[in-house]
Design an enzyme around this catalytic site. Sequence first.
Site, PDB file in Angstrom:
ATOM      1  N   SER A 145      22.442  82.754 -14.274  1.00  0.00           N
ATOM      2  CA  SER A 145      23.639  82.445 -13.652  1.00  0.00           C
ATOM      3  C   SER A 145      24.675  81.895 -14.516  1.00  0.00           C
ATOM      4  O   SER A 145      24.348  81.101 -15.558  1.00  0.00           O
ATOM      5  CB  SER A 145      23.407  81.482 -12.608  1.00  0.00           C
ATOM      6  OG  SER A 145      24.849  81.174 -12.131  1.00  0.00           O
ATOM      7  N   TYR A 180      19.797  73.642  -8.888  1.00  0.00           N
ATOM      8  CA  TYR A 180      19.930  74.820  -9.114  1.00  0.00           C
ATOM      9  C   TYR A 180      20.250  75.525 -10.786  1.00  0.00           C
ATOM     10  O   TYR A 180      19.602  76.268 -11.341  1.00  0.00           O
ATOM     11  CB  TYR A 180      21.371  75.414  -8.304  1.00  0.00           C
ATOM     12  CG  TYR A 180      21.319  77.024  -8.364  1.00  0.00           C
ATOM     13  CD1 TYR A 180      20.474  77.989  -7.712  1.00  0.00           C
ATOM     14  CD2 TYR A 180      22.601  77.520  -9.141  1.00  0.00           C
ATOM     15  CE1 TYR A 180      20.697  79.335  -7.897  1.00  0.00           C
ATOM     16  CE2 TYR A 180      22.853  78.955  -8.885  1.00  0.00           C
ATOM     17  CZ  TYR A 180      21.688  79.689  -8.588  1.00  0.00           C
ATOM     18  OH  TYR A 180      22.263  81.125  -8.645  1.00  0.00           O
TER      19      TYR A 180
END
Length: 247
Positions: A143, A156
């Site tokens: 990501s 995350y």
Amino acid sequence: MMQGIAGKVVVITGASSGLGEATARMLAREGAFVVLGARRVERIEALAKELNDAGGKALAVTTDVARRDDVQRLVDAAVNAYGRVDVILNNAGLMPQSPLDRLKVEDWDRMIDVNIKGVLYGIAAALPYMQQQKSGHIINVSSVAGHKVRAGGAVYSATKTAVRVISEGLRQEVKPYGIRTTIISPGMVATELPDSVTEPDVAERMHKAYESAIPADSFARTVVFAMSQPDDVDINEILFRPTSQEY
Ligand SMILES: NC(=O)c1ccc[n+]([C@@H]2O[C@H](COP(=O)([O-])OP(=O)(O)OC[C@H]3O[C@@H](n4cnc5c(N)ncnc54)[C@H](OP(=O)(O)O)[C@@H]3O)[C@@H](O)[C@H]2O)c1
């Protein structure tokens, strides 16, 4: 038909929605044999049926990537059905972001189990086959958050950074086997991902931010790009965002 896609056996985790689903559709359309893994079995079975009815080749296998046996079963199913595994797209993931002082320890555990251990289990299941074949392609989904950390996104980002680190180590180790490795790091893409946020105020902000997200096809095209290179070209990392995304 695009070169390097037709006839390839591609295992996709997290194929029941979002990026995995869009990629399964695009690859099946291009003639790949797709093996779909996710927990929501009714969704992957419906998708497999739709792709098969349209003349493609698809198989659905109920998979919780937090369970090593499940992931092994998924990859074994691909090899049993089609004789090999050419690509594994370790895509399953979730993003229940929140500030650390909210102590959402269960969310941290789930992100570590799915986003990191799920990817490792995918590698563990596919690598022995690929070593034997002396070919294969392992594509791991990181990501923008694997490149940057922001308040509220520590865990995350940590999981997505781990995916990049694992992938780079893997890249160097699999040279003798002719295996390719790709990290794909998307920015905001319109999927169900913001629904995984468990804190209402964070979820509200996230859904607002995702109003400028781009369609999931954008991700699928990056997979096609990496897969369709000649065998001696290894696309190691792709980072992309909506044109309007600042972060
Ligand atoms: N969308 C974005 O903006 C964006 C940006 C950067 C990175 N990513 C990454 O892209 C990946 C795909 O997410 P998405 O955006 O497509 O979100 P999504 O629509 O929520 O899809 C997530 C997928 O992961 C699966 N999944 C979750 N937990 C699982 C588990 N324990 N076992 C098996 N499958 C599991 C879900 O299937 P089931 O619930 O049916 O199991 C679903 O198919 C994630 O790794 C995410 O971190 C997304």
